[in-house]
Design a protein around this motif. Structure first.
Motif, PDB file in Angstrom:
ATOM      1  N   LEU A  85       0.820  -1.214   0.000  1.00  0.00           N
ATOM      2  CA  LEU A  85       0.000   0.000   0.000  1.00  0.00           C
ATOM      3  C   LEU A  85       0.853   1.262   0.000  1.00  0.00           C
ATOM      4  O   LEU A  85       0.567   2.210  -0.726  1.00  0.00           O
ATOM      5  CB  LEU A  85      -0.962  -0.001   1.197  1.00  0.00           C
ATOM      6  CG  LEU A  85      -1.893   1.196   1.305  1.00  0.00           C
ATOM      7  CD1 LEU A  85      -2.711   1.397   0.031  1.00  0.00           C
ATOM      8  CD2 LEU A  85      -2.806   1.037   2.525  1.00  0.00           C
ATOM      9  N   GLY A  86       1.924   1.285   0.793  1.00  0.00           N
ATOM     10  CA  GLY A  86       2.803   2.452   0.804  1.00  0.00           C
ATOM     11  C   GLY A  86       3.385   2.721  -0.573  1.00  0.00           C
ATOM     12  O   GLY A  86       3.465   3.861  -1.027  1.00  0.00           O
ATOM     13  N   SER A  87       3.783   1.665  -1.248  1.00  0.00           N
ATOM     14  CA  SER A  87       4.314   1.803  -2.608  1.00  0.00           C
ATOM     15  C   SER A  87       3.261   2.354  -3.552  1.00  0.00           C
ATOM     16  O   SER A  87       3.553   3.220  -4.396  1.00  0.00           O
ATOM     17  CB  SER A  87       4.803   0.446  -3.125  1.00  0.00           C
ATOM     18  OG  SER A  87       5.878  -0.022  -2.344  1.00  0.00           O
ATOM     19  N   ARG A  88       2.041   1.866  -3.428  1.00  0.00           N
ATOM     20  CA  ARG A  88       0.954   2.366  -4.284  1.00  0.00           C
ATOM     21  C   ARG A  88       0.699   3.853  -4.047  1.00  0.00           C
ATOM     22  O   ARG A  88       0.483   4.619  -4.990  1.00  0.00           O
ATOM     23  CB  ARG A  88      -0.318   1.564  -4.053  1.00  0.00           C
ATOM     24  CG  ARG A  88      -0.247   0.161  -4.625  1.00  0.00           C
ATOM     25  CD  ARG A  88      -1.508  -0.629  -4.374  1.00  0.00           C
ATOM     26  NE  ARG A  88      -2.675   0.029  -4.941  1.00  0.00           N
ATOM     27  CZ  ARG A  88      -3.925  -0.299  -4.640  1.00  0.00           C
ATOM     28  NH1 ARG A  88      -4.172  -1.268  -3.781  1.00  0.00           N
ATOM     29  NH2 ARG A  88      -4.936   0.334  -5.193  1.00  0.00           N
ATOM     30  N   LEU A  89       0.694   4.266  -2.788  1.00  0.00           N
ATOM     31  CA  LEU A  89       0.462   5.673  -2.464  1.00  0.00           C
ATOM     32  C   LEU A  89       1.570   6.548  -3.035  1.00  0.00           C
ATOM     33  O   LEU A  89       1.302   7.585  -3.653  1.00  0.00           O
ATOM     34  CB  LEU A  89       0.369   5.861  -0.943  1.00  0.00           C
ATOM     35  CG  LEU A  89      -0.855   5.261  -0.273  1.00  0.00           C
ATOM     36  CD1 LEU A  89      -0.659   5.188   1.236  1.00  0.00           C
ATOM     37  CD2 LEU A  89      -2.105   6.070  -0.613  1.00  0.00           C
ATOM     38  N   LEU A  90       2.823   6.135  -2.844  1.00  0.00           N
ATOM     39  CA  LEU A  90       3.956   6.914  -3.347  1.00  0.00           C
ATOM     40  C   LEU A  90       3.946   6.970  -4.872  1.00  0.00           C
ATOM     41  O   LEU A  90       4.122   8.040  -5.461  1.00  0.00           O
ATOM     42  CB  LEU A  90       5.268   6.322  -2.836  1.00  0.00           C
ATOM     43  CG  LEU A  90       6.540   7.062  -3.249  1.00  0.00           C
ATOM     44  CD1 LEU A  90       6.538   8.500  -2.728  1.00  0.00           C
ATOM     45  CD2 LEU A  90       7.764   6.306  -2.751  1.00  0.00           C
ATOM     46  N   THR A  91       3.711   5.843  -5.501  1.00  0.00           N
ATOM     47  CA  THR A  91       3.683   5.785  -6.967  1.00  0.00           C
ATOM     48  C   THR A  91       2.582   6.673  -7.533  1.00  0.00           C
ATOM     49  O   THR A  91       2.784   7.381  -8.527  1.00  0.00           O
ATOM     50  CB  THR A  91       3.511   4.333  -7.444  1.00  0.00           C
ATOM     51  OG1 THR A  91       4.619   3.564  -6.948  1.00  0.00           O
ATOM     52  CG2 THR A  91       3.449   4.231  -8.946  1.00  0.00           C
ATOM     53  N   GLU A  92       1.417   6.649  -6.898  1.00  0.00           N
ATOM     54  CA  GLU A  92       0.307   7.487  -7.368  1.00  0.00           C
ATOM     55  C   GLU A  92       0.640   8.973  -7.223  1.00  0.00           C
ATOM     56  O   GLU A  92       0.380   9.766  -8.132  1.00  0.00           O
ATOM     57  CB  GLU A  92      -0.977   7.150  -6.611  1.00  0.00           C
ATOM     58  CG  GLU A  92      -2.177   7.973  -7.038  1.00  0.00           C
ATOM     59  CD  GLU A  92      -2.643   7.725  -8.466  1.00  0.00           C
ATOM     60  OE1 GLU A  92      -3.452   8.535  -8.973  1.00  0.00           O
ATOM     61  OE2 GLU A  92      -2.214   6.732  -9.098  1.00  0.00           O
ATOM     62  N   ALA A  93       1.221   9.352  -6.090  1.00  0.00           N
ATOM     63  CA  ALA A  93       1.590  10.762  -5.889  1.00  0.00           C
ATOM     64  C   ALA A  93       2.629  11.193  -6.924  1.00  0.00           C
ATOM     65  O   ALA A  93       2.520  12.282  -7.508  1.00  0.00           O
ATOM     66  CB  ALA A  93       2.115  10.976  -4.476  1.00  0.00           C
ATOM     67  N   GLU A  94       3.625  10.361  -7.159  1.00  0.00           N
ATOM     68  CA  GLU A  94       4.641  10.684  -8.158  1.00  0.00           C
ATOM     69  C   GLU A  94       4.015  10.817  -9.543  1.00  0.00           C
ATOM     70  O   GLU A  94       4.361  11.740 -10.300  1.00  0.00           O
ATOM     71  CB  GLU A  94       5.729   9.608  -8.173  1.00  0.00           C
ATOM     72  CG  GLU A  94       6.583   9.582  -6.939  1.00  0.00           C
ATOM     73  CD  GLU A  94       7.524   8.394  -6.883  1.00  0.00           C
ATOM     74  OE1 GLU A  94       8.410   8.405  -6.015  1.00  0.00           O
ATOM     75  OE2 GLU A  94       7.371   7.445  -7.698  1.00  0.00           O
ATOM     76  N   HIS A  95       3.106   9.913  -9.873  1.00  0.00           N
ATOM     77  CA  HIS A  95       2.433   9.962 -11.176  1.00  0.00           C
ATOM     78  C   HIS A  95       1.618  11.251 -11.323  1.00  0.00           C
ATOM     79  O   HIS A  95       1.696  11.931 -12.360  1.00  0.00           O
ATOM     80  CB  HIS A  95       1.538   8.732 -11.339  1.00  0.00           C
ATOM     81  CG  HIS A  95       0.702   8.764 -12.569  1.00  0.00           C
ATOM     82  ND1 HIS A  95       1.209   8.538 -13.834  1.00  0.00           N
ATOM     83  CD2 HIS A  95      -0.625   9.025 -12.741  1.00  0.00           C
ATOM     84  CE1 HIS A  95       0.244   8.663 -14.722  1.00  0.00           C
ATOM     85  NE2 HIS A  95      -0.881   8.947 -14.090  1.00  0.00           N
ATOM     86  N   LEU A  96       0.836  11.582 -10.298  1.00  0.00           N
ATOM     87  CA  LEU A  96       0.032  12.812 -10.353  1.00  0.00           C
ATOM     88  C   LEU A  96       0.918  14.048 -10.486  1.00  0.00           C
ATOM     89  O   LEU A  96       0.603  14.974 -11.243  1.00  0.00           O
ATOM     90  CB  LEU A  96      -0.847  12.926  -9.107  1.00  0.00           C
ATOM     91  CG  LEU A  96      -1.967  11.898  -8.980  1.00  0.00           C
ATOM     92  CD1 LEU A  96      -2.594  11.970  -7.593  1.00  0.00           C
ATOM     93  CD2 LEU A  96      -3.013  12.114 -10.062  1.00  0.00           C
ATOM     94  N   ALA A  97       2.024  14.062  -9.752  1.00  0.00           N
ATOM     95  CA  ALA A  97       2.926  15.213  -9.803  1.00  0.00           C
ATOM     96  C   ALA A  97       3.590  15.334 -11.171  1.00  0.00           C
ATOM     97  O   ALA A  97       3.698  16.434 -11.720  1.00  0.00           O
ATOM     98  CB  ALA A  97       3.982  15.101  -8.703  1.00  0.00           C
TER      99      ALA A  97
END
Length: 147
Positions: A85-97
């Motif tokens: 889950l932590g990886s998913r959250l970080l990956t999503e934030a990086e993608h959005l940014a």
């Protein structure tokens, strides 16, 4: 002659911030070019994970500024750690940014007992270390280029 005062004063704080920004813009062409553009302001970026009951399972709170993502908080409930889950959250934030805000890099501060290994596993590199902050703990600053 100066009078020195030590008190919280929001008006003086705002004035000081304004004057510091003016001084910085005068000294830095990069910061001067940001003045008056949308990139000049920090824009919040939040990513949440909710469980089946709608309770908070984890989240990432950060902001974007000057083509950078700054991860302020990343937390996953103990029941959900180790699930990715932590990886998913970080990956999503990086993608959005990267895709929605044209960010080219990301940064985060973490203590030695928190998650430097997690961030390094996701491509971040330690670029700064503050030993004994707070006493007995080391703080790391990590950065990563975004695609």
């Amino acid at each position: 002659m100066f009078r020195i005062e030590a008190e919280v004063d929001r008006d003086r704080q705002d004035l000081l911030r304004t004057r510091l920004r003016e001084t910085n813009a005068a000294a830095s062409p990069v910061l001067a070019a940001l003045r008056g553009t949308p990139a000049e302001r920090e824009t919040p970026l939040h990513v949440w994970a909710l469980d089946d009951a709608g309770d908070l399972a984890g989240g990432l709170v950060g902001h974007t500024w000057a083509a950078w993502l700054h991860v302020t908080y990343l937390w996953v409930d103990a029941r959900h750690r180790g699930t990715g889950l932590g990886s998913r959250l970080l990956t999503e934030a990086e993608h959005l940014a990267a895709t929605g805000r044209a960010c080219t890099a990301s940064r985060v501060e973490t203590w030695d007992f928190q998650a430097p290994g997690f961030y390094r596993a996701h491509g971040y590199e330690i670029v700064g270390t503050v030993p004994d902050y707070p006493p007995g703990t080391t703080e790391h600053t990590l950065t990563k280029p975004l695609p």
